[in-house]
Design a protein around this motif. Structure first.
Motif, short mmCIF file in Angstrom:
data_model
loop_
_atom_site.label_atom_id
_atom_site.label_comp_id
_atom_site.label_asym_id
_atom_site.label_seq_id
_atom_site.Cartn_x
_atom_site.Cartn_y
_atom_site.Cartn_z
N ARG A 129 39.13 -14.95 12.46
CA ARG A 129 38.61 -13.83 11.67
C ARG A 129 39.30 -12.52 12.03
O ARG A 129 39.65 -11.72 11.17
CB ARG A 129 37.10 -13.68 11.89
CG ARG A 129 36.27 -14.55 11.03
CD ARG A 129 34.82 -14.14 11.16
NE ARG A 129 34.04 -14.82 10.17
CZ ARG A 129 32.74 -14.88 10.19
NH1 ARG A 129 32.07 -14.30 11.15
NH2 ARG A 129 32.09 -15.51 9.25
N ALA A 130 39.49 -12.30 13.33
CA ALA A 130 40.15 -11.07 13.78
C ALA A 130 41.59 -11.01 13.25
O ALA A 130 42.05 -9.95 12.81
CB ALA A 130 40.15 -10.98 15.30
N ALA A 151 45.45 -8.77 9.42
CA ALA A 151 46.44 -8.98 8.36
C ALA A 151 46.05 -8.21 7.10
O ALA A 151 46.90 -7.65 6.42
CB ALA A 151 46.58 -10.47 8.06
N GLN A 152 44.75 -8.15 6.80
CA GLN A 152 44.30 -7.38 5.63
C GLN A 152 44.54 -5.89 5.86
O GLN A 152 44.98 -5.18 4.96
CB GLN A 152 42.81 -7.62 5.37
CG GLN A 152 42.53 -8.99 4.77
CD GLN A 152 41.06 -9.25 4.62
OE1 GLN A 152 40.23 -8.67 5.31
NE2 GLN A 152 40.72 -10.16 3.71
N ARG A 153 44.25 -5.39 7.06
CA ARG A 153 44.47 -3.97 7.36
C ARG A 153 45.94 -3.60 7.28
O ARG A 153 46.30 -2.53 6.83
CB ARG A 153 43.94 -3.63 8.76
CG ARG A 153 42.47 -3.28 8.81
CD ARG A 153 42.13 -2.65 10.13
NE ARG A 153 42.38 -3.51 11.26
CZ ARG A 153 41.52 -4.39 11.76
NH1 ARG A 153 40.33 -4.54 11.21
NH2 ARG A 153 41.83 -5.13 12.79
N ASP A 180 49.51 -7.64 5.36
CA ASP A 180 50.36 -8.81 5.58
C ASP A 180 49.87 -10.05 4.84
O ASP A 180 50.40 -11.15 5.05
CB ASP A 180 50.46 -9.12 7.08
CG ASP A 180 51.17 -8.01 7.83
OD1 ASP A 180 50.88 -7.83 9.02
OD2 ASP A 180 52.03 -7.34 7.23
N ILE A 181 48.89 -9.91 3.97
CA ILE A 181 48.38 -11.03 3.18
C ILE A 181 49.26 -11.17 1.94
O ILE A 181 49.55 -10.19 1.26
CB ILE A 181 46.92 -10.75 2.74
CG1 ILE A 181 46.01 -10.56 3.97
CG2 ILE A 181 46.38 -11.85 1.85
CD1 ILE A 181 45.69 -11.81 4.71
N ILE A 182 49.64 -12.39 1.61
CA ILE A 182 50.46 -12.63 0.42
C ILE A 182 49.56 -12.48 -0.80
O ILE A 182 48.54 -13.15 -0.92
CB ILE A 182 51.11 -14.03 0.46
CG1 ILE A 182 52.13 -14.08 1.59
CG2 ILE A 182 51.77 -14.35 -0.87
CD1 ILE A 182 52.78 -15.42 1.79
#
Length: 204
Positions: A35-36, A41-43, A46-48
């Protein structure tokens, strides 16, 4: 045909076994660690978000994410202070799909950020008048050529431009230019008033 099927099956088995070997080498992660990592990655963006191109949110919306995910040399206290400031101002991504920040979703909850004061109207008008007088306006937007470059004989040379004139001197020069028609009237041709209307202005 059989050879292709056998090759495909062999390739699939090899890929699965390699994945299991790699998974066994890595230590298992807890649910909290996963989760961390997801939140980080959302912050960081870095999410595709585009599966066809493989673009990340940072690639598609670079203005919404920090330039570098981690800055070397910052102390824990500095990072905590930056986070507290981002939370206070709503400068945190709230919607992973759109990339909107909290202060964009609910602007009434956050104080407006101070905008740097620009030039006054009078300053802009003075700069425009000077640019017109010196031929520094762009005459051809495709090439970026200025009126001075297109019609060098109609404007003073760049090195001879007066620096540091008083307001009274500038006003006197403008009044003289108006009186003699020495003002560019036609932006397309660069002709001055005394060239377009020679009968209205007497030669000195």
């Amino acid at each position: 045909m059989n050879r292709q099927v056998v090759s495909a099956i062999a390739l699939a088995v090899a890929a699965l076994s390699a994945g299991q070997v790699l998974a066994q080498d890595a230590a298992p992660k807890t649910r909290e660690q996963v989760r961390a990592e997801l939140l980080q990655a959302q912050r960081n963006g870095d999410i595709i978000v585009n599966a066809e191109t493989g673009q990340t949110a940072r690639d598609m919306f670079p203005d919404l994410y920090p330039q570098s995910a981690s800055v070397a040399g910052k102390t824990r206290d500095q990072v905590k202070a930056e986070l507290a400031e981002a939370i206070r101002t709503g400068d945190i991504v709230a919607d992973g799909e759109t990339g909107q920040k909290l202060n964009e979703q609910a602007p009434h909850r956050y104080a407006a950020t101070a905008v740097a004061q620009g030039k006054t109207r009078a300053e802009v008008k003075a700069e425009l008048a000077e640019a017109i007088r010196n031929g520094d306006l762009v005459a051809n937007t495709e090439t970026g050529t200025t009126y001075r470059e297109m019609f060098p004989g109609r404007y003073p040379a760049a090195s001879t431009l007066a620096q540091g004139k008083t307001r009274e001197q500038v006003k006197a020069e403008l009044a003289e230019a108006r009186r003699t028609g020495d003002i560019v009237a036609d932006g397309d041709s660069g002709k001055k008033l005394n060239e377009l209307y020679p009968n209205r202005f007497r030669a000195n």
